[in-house]
Design an enzyme around this catalytic site. Structure first.
Site, PDB file in Angstrom:
ATOM      1  N   LYS A   1       0.861  -1.187   0.000  1.00  0.00           N
ATOM      2  CA  LYS A   1       0.000   0.000   0.000  1.00  0.00           C
ATOM      3  C   LYS A   1       0.889   1.226   0.000  1.00  0.00           C
ATOM      4  CE  LYS A   1      -3.894   2.256   0.502  1.00  0.00           C
ATOM      5  NZ  LYS A   1      -3.484   2.955  -0.742  1.00  0.00           N
TER       6      LYS A   1
ATOM      7  N   GLN B   1       7.269   3.959   3.764  1.00  0.00           N
ATOM      8  CA  GLN B   1       5.839   3.642   3.768  1.00  0.00           C
ATOM      9  C   GLN B   1       5.568   2.345   4.527  1.00  0.00           C
ATOM     10  OE1 GLN B   1       3.788   5.824   1.539  1.00  0.00           O
ATOM     11  NE2 GLN B   1       2.174   5.142   2.905  1.00  0.00           N
TER      12      GLN B   1
ATOM     13  N   LYS C   1       5.476   1.832  -3.172  1.00  0.00           N
ATOM     14  CA  LYS C   1       5.412   3.186  -3.752  1.00  0.00           C
ATOM     15  C   LYS C   1       5.630   3.061  -5.246  1.00  0.00           C
ATOM     16  CE  LYS C   1       4.975   7.374  -2.084  1.00  0.00           C
ATOM     17  NZ  LYS C   1       4.400   7.811  -0.811  1.00  0.00           N
TER      18      LYS C   1
ATOM     19  N   GLY D   1      -2.588   8.350  -4.091  1.00  0.00           N
ATOM     20  CA  GLY D   1      -1.892   9.500  -4.677  1.00  0.00           C
ATOM     21  C   GLY D   1      -0.630   9.862  -3.908  1.00  0.00           C
ATOM     22  N   ASP D   2       0.098  10.807  -4.458  1.00  0.00           N
ATOM     23  CA  ASP D   2       1.264  11.402  -3.797  1.00  0.00           C
ATOM     24  C   ASP D   2       1.533  12.691  -4.577  1.00  0.00           C
ATOM     25  OD1 ASP D   2       3.354  10.464  -1.634  1.00  0.00           O
ATOM     26  OD2 ASP D   2       4.555  11.391  -3.192  1.00  0.00           O
TER      27      ASP D   2
ATOM     28  N   THR E   1      -4.282  14.052   4.945  1.00  0.00           N
ATOM     29  CA  THR E   1      -2.870  14.167   5.331  1.00  0.00           C
ATOM     30  C   THR E   1      -2.623  15.521   5.999  1.00  0.00           C
ATOM     31  OG1 THR E   1      -2.365  12.830   3.392  1.00  0.00           O
ATOM     32  CG2 THR E   1      -0.499  13.797   4.533  1.00  0.00           C
TER      33      THR E   1
ATOM     34  N   SER F   1      -7.066   6.259   3.666  1.00  0.00           N
ATOM     35  CA  SER F   1      -7.082   5.314   2.536  1.00  0.00           C
ATOM     36  C   SER F   1      -7.645   3.972   2.993  1.00  0.00           C
ATOM     37  CB  SER F   1      -5.657   5.082   2.018  1.00  0.00           C
ATOM     38  OG  SER F   1      -5.338   6.003   1.010  1.00  0.00           O
TER      39      SER F   1
END
Ligand code: GLU
Length: 448
Positions: free
Chosen positions: A92, A113, A128, A167-168, A211, A381
């Site tokens: 994830k 992560q 990622k 997303g990022d 976030t 998420s």
């Protein structure tokens, strides 16, 4: 001594083997150096093959992404998915579209992560992905074609129970919707493979804000715990102007704090009066609808613009880096310490260098790492995933309440592992807590 010798040997070899991956080496070195005293006391973890398994991604997929630009020319980018560790659940982690993306950056992000996700206590692994594609100056249609091609070339490796992206940087809900749509189309399956979708496409309430809101929630918790104070009326430096920064600013405004900076890779806007909702809405519009820059925003409002500068020389109570990795180094830290900064909270992943963190800690400045502070995104998420898989829709209050519960729990666990002589080393606390979780799973599953 045994653990010190073991770790030195491991890190020296690791550095030699990763000379071309500085960000990845930095994150691994920072992580293991911080947990050294714990390793010293726990012989169970003094095993070089364990350290190797924790730092070698399970799988890396690299692929070509071809797309046609508006002039009809074929453009080519590289795409990657780093499936770092799935010992406690499906991979994830977000997808980043930015010109700076390369394998070193994605491996560092996948490594971080894995442990950030473990700290939430949810059964999720870490990964990622991304591409060296820049969304700057691209039309909406070009971005759509790129997203579709990205999925066409990577869908085989993603899945609701195997690898769940979000997303990022450079990837918001519109890009996620396009990718989730393409995934559904190719696979003929509507299960939730992506999180971070828009509400139109069955995303969760508050995912977009999570976030940034979470970072401020954590800042408030820490200020309360250590200084018996609130963020209300505090002067705050924020860097960045993407999703995390914008929602951190929004939460600060709601809580009565005065945010005096925002930035992008070209410069910083300084607004000593502080952001209000009207200004923030305009910034959102410039960024999202016009694909514009901070300079345009500062000119519209007649504000100070520091070209090619970051916000860290401005005096304030709180600093919240929300842009990207390594944006605060030891020189910035020294200035911030002189300016009496009270607390530094990481909104982005690894924005503060190791030397800068050390300086903050030497001067007793409260430092909260991203693993705790910016986990609101991945937490919501998981809440999105829970809603999708149980065919339910939660309201904002329920999502916010659940997110805060999980964040508070990670915060407390980090205190438990990071308390030393009436102080808390949050870097150590968060790293030990998450290390134990991942390492125990890896050990119990054997040499696979
Ligand atoms: N990219 C975000 C992070 O760094 C979110 C990841 C996710 O929701 O999977 O945590």
């Amino acid at each position: 001594m045994k653990s010190f010798a073991l770790l030195t040997k491991f890190l020296n070899t690791f550095e030699l083997n990763h000379k071309d991956q500085p960000e990845f080496f930095q994150s691994v070195q920072e992580f293991f150096s911080s947990i050294l005293p714990f390793l010293y006391d726990h012989s169970k973890y003094q095993d070089i093959s364990l350290l190797k398994r924790l730092t070698e991604p399970e799988r890396i997929i690299q692929f070509r992404v071809c797309w046609i630009d508006d002039s009809g020319k074929t453009q080519i980018n590289t795409g990657w998915r780093v499936q770092f560790n799935s010992s406690i659940g499906p991979f994830k982690g977000g997808i980043r579209f930015h010109e700076s993306v390369n394998i070193s950056v994605l491996k560092f992000l996948g490594f971080e992560q894995t442990f950030k996700n473990a700290l939430t206590n949810f059964p999720i692994g870490g990964g990622k992905g991304g591409s060296n594609f820049s969304i700057k100056k691209k039309s909406k249609v070009e971005i759509e074609r790129f997203c579709q091609s990205f999925i066409l070339n990577s869908y085989k490796y993603l899945g609701a129970n195997t690898d769940i992206p979000a997303g990022d940087i450079g990837v918001g809900y519109s890009e996620i919707d396009l990718m989730a749509g393409m995934m559904r189309k190719i696979c003929g399956d509507s299960s939730c493979v992506f999180t971070g979708k828009s509400l139109f496409s069955s995303g969760s309430q508050l995912r977009e804000e999570s976030t940034g809101y979470g970072v401020i929630y954590l800042t408030e918790l820490a200020l309360n715990y250590h200084h018996n104070e609130s963020i209300n009326k505090k002067k705050v430096l924020i860097s960045g102007s993407g999703n995390v920064a914008i929602h951190a600013i929004e939460k600060c405004i709601q809580m009565g704090a005065r945010v005096i900076t925002a930035s992008d890779s070209d410069g910083t806007v300084v607004d000593l009066e502080g952001f209000n909702i009207e200004k923030l809405n305009r910034l959102k519009f410039i960024k999202k609808e016009l694909n514009g820059r901070i300079q345009q925003y500062s000119e519209e409002f007649g504000l100070i613009y520091l070209k090619d500068k970051s916000p860290w020389s401005i005096s304030a109570d709180i600093a919240i880096p929300c842009a990207t990795q390594n944006e605060i180094n030891e020189v910035d830290a020294e200035i911030m310490i002189k300016n009496n900064i009270k607390i530094v909270v990481e909104g982005s992943n690894m924005p503060v260098t190791k030397k800068a963190i050390q300086l903050f800690q030497n001067y007793d400045i409260l430092f909260i790492p991203g693993k705790i502070a910016n986990s609101g995104g991945v937490i919501v998420s998981v809440l999105e995933k829970i809603q999708n898989s149980t065919y339910s829709v939660w309201n904002k209050n329920k999502v916010e309440k659940e997110m805060k519960k999980v964040m508070k729990n990670s915060y407390r666990t980090s205190i438990k592992y990071g308390e030393e002589k009436k102080k808390v080393n949050y870097v150590r606390g968060a790293n030990i807590a998450s290390f134990v979780k991942v390492a125990d799973a890896v050990i119990s599953q054997g040499s696979i």
